[in-house]
Design an enzyme around this catalytic site. Structure first.
Site, PDB file in Angstrom:
ATOM      1  N   GLU A 143       1.312   3.719   2.061  1.00  0.00           N
ATOM      2  CA  GLU A 143       2.001   4.000   3.327  1.00  0.00           C
ATOM      3  C   GLU A 143       3.153   3.024   3.556  1.00  0.00           C
ATOM      4  O   GLU A 143       4.229   3.426   4.010  1.00  0.00           O
ATOM      5  CB  GLU A 143       1.015   3.921   4.499  1.00  0.00           C
ATOM      6  CG  GLU A 143      -0.103   4.927   4.421  1.00  0.00           C
ATOM      7  CD  GLU A 143      -1.333   4.461   3.640  1.00  0.00           C
ATOM      8  OE1 GLU A 143      -2.367   5.123   3.739  1.00  0.00           O
ATOM      9  OE2 GLU A 143      -1.257   3.432   2.935  1.00  0.00           O
ATOM     10  N   CYS A 196      -5.487   1.803   5.989  1.00  0.00           N
ATOM     11  CA  CYS A 196      -6.122   0.542   6.385  1.00  0.00           C
ATOM     12  C   CYS A 196      -5.522   0.051   7.710  1.00  0.00           C
ATOM     13  O   CYS A 196      -4.602   0.655   8.259  1.00  0.00           O
ATOM     14  CB  CYS A 196      -5.932  -0.504   5.288  1.00  0.00           C
ATOM     15  SG  CYS A 196      -4.226  -1.120   5.186  1.00  0.00           S
ATOM     16  N   HIS A 230       0.867  -1.176   0.000  1.00  0.00           N
ATOM     17  CA  HIS A 230       0.000   0.000   0.000  1.00  0.00           C
ATOM     18  C   HIS A 230       0.904   1.226   0.000  1.00  0.00           C
ATOM     19  O   HIS A 230       2.108   1.127   0.271  1.00  0.00           O
ATOM     20  CB  HIS A 230      -0.897  -0.002   1.233  1.00  0.00           C
ATOM     21  CG  HIS A 230      -2.030  -0.955   1.148  1.00  0.00           C
ATOM     22  ND1 HIS A 230      -2.987  -1.037   2.125  1.00  0.00           N
ATOM     23  CD2 HIS A 230      -2.385  -1.860   0.194  1.00  0.00           C
ATOM     24  CE1 HIS A 230      -3.885  -1.957   1.793  1.00  0.00           C
ATOM     25  NE2 HIS A 230      -3.535  -2.470   0.626  1.00  0.00           N
ATOM     26  N   CYS A 254      -1.658  -0.576   7.440  1.00  0.00           N
ATOM     27  CA  CYS A 254      -0.875   0.662   7.401  1.00  0.00           C
ATOM     28  C   CYS A 254      -0.979   1.429   8.720  1.00  0.00           C
ATOM     29  O   CYS A 254       0.007   1.988   9.202  1.00  0.00           O
ATOM     30  CB  CYS A 254      -1.320   1.513   6.230  1.00  0.00           C
ATOM     31  SG  CYS A 254      -1.027   0.689   4.639  1.00  0.00           S
ATOM     32  N   SER A 270      -7.534   7.325   3.790  1.00  0.00           N
ATOM     33  CA  SER A 270      -7.460   6.829   5.164  1.00  0.00           C
ATOM     34  C   SER A 270      -6.702   5.498   5.210  1.00  0.00           C
ATOM     35  O   SER A 270      -6.998   4.586   4.441  1.00  0.00           O
ATOM     36  CB  SER A 270      -8.892   6.650   5.694  1.00  0.00           C
ATOM     37  OG  SER A 270      -8.884   6.198   7.023  1.00  0.00           O
TER      38      SER A 270
END
Length: 190
Positions: free
Chosen positions: A96, A123, A94, A126, A121
């Protein structure tokens, strides 16, 4: 009162201040999850969210999901990343995670001086990494498309700013409209 975004640039008007929803354990209880509206100067967030959006677009240009992230310390971007799950056939990359990976090995004290900017936002995975490394502040472009594990962050004293960025929202919505199954795979849903 007008301020310049960068030295030598045109002044910014008060009307250009970005509204945010600020959430933190200090400002709310777990039971009520109180969200308050505040205004944060673009000098603080706009340049960094612009860079996170550039990362999201880079991911899209590579054939991936348009979510981007930057890690900021002392007013400088020290790492960047974007969702690379499709490009690298990865189950964990992801935005992040890619950003933290590009930051390399750092001390806990280093991360405690950072803010992470992400277009969506974070998950649970992350958010867990953000919590693990003790990053004290997360600035989220939007959380209408997906609300990650913001509760985990809040309960661990991580300050959250949600910018409610139309640009972040529209970029991801356009992708989702064309790639439903890939999006649901990315967030672990069927």
């Amino acid at each position: 009162m007008a301020n310049a975004l960068f030295a030598g640039s045109s002044p910014l008007e008060e009307s250009s201040i970005i509204p945010t929803r600020k959430t933190s354990r200090a400002n709310s209880t777990l039971a009520s999850r109180h969200l308050s509206t505040s205004h944060v100067s673009p000098v603080v967030h706009a340049p960094f969210m612009t860079e996170a959006l550039a990362e999201a677009r880079a991911g899209l240009n590579e054939g991936g999901i348009p979510i981007g992230c930057v890690l900021v310390r002392n007013g400088q971007i020290i790492a960047r990343g974007h969702n690379r799950r499709i490009q690298r056939s990865s189950v964990i990359l992801h935005a992040e995670m890619d950003c933290l990976e590009s930051a390399g090995r750092q001390t806990a004290a280093f991360y405690k001086e950072c803010t992470i900017y992400t277009t969506l936002s974070p998950c649970a995975m992350c958010s867990g990494a953000i919590r693990l490394y003790g990053i004290p502040r997360v600035v989220i472009g939007e959380n209408k498309t997906f609300v990650g594990d913001e509760t985990l962050l809040q309960t661990n004293h991580v300050h959250i700013d949600v910018l409610e960025s139309k640009e972040c929202y529209d970029l991801l919505q356009d992708y989702i409209n064309k790639n439903h199954s890939t999006w649901y795979e990315d967030i672990g849903r069927e």
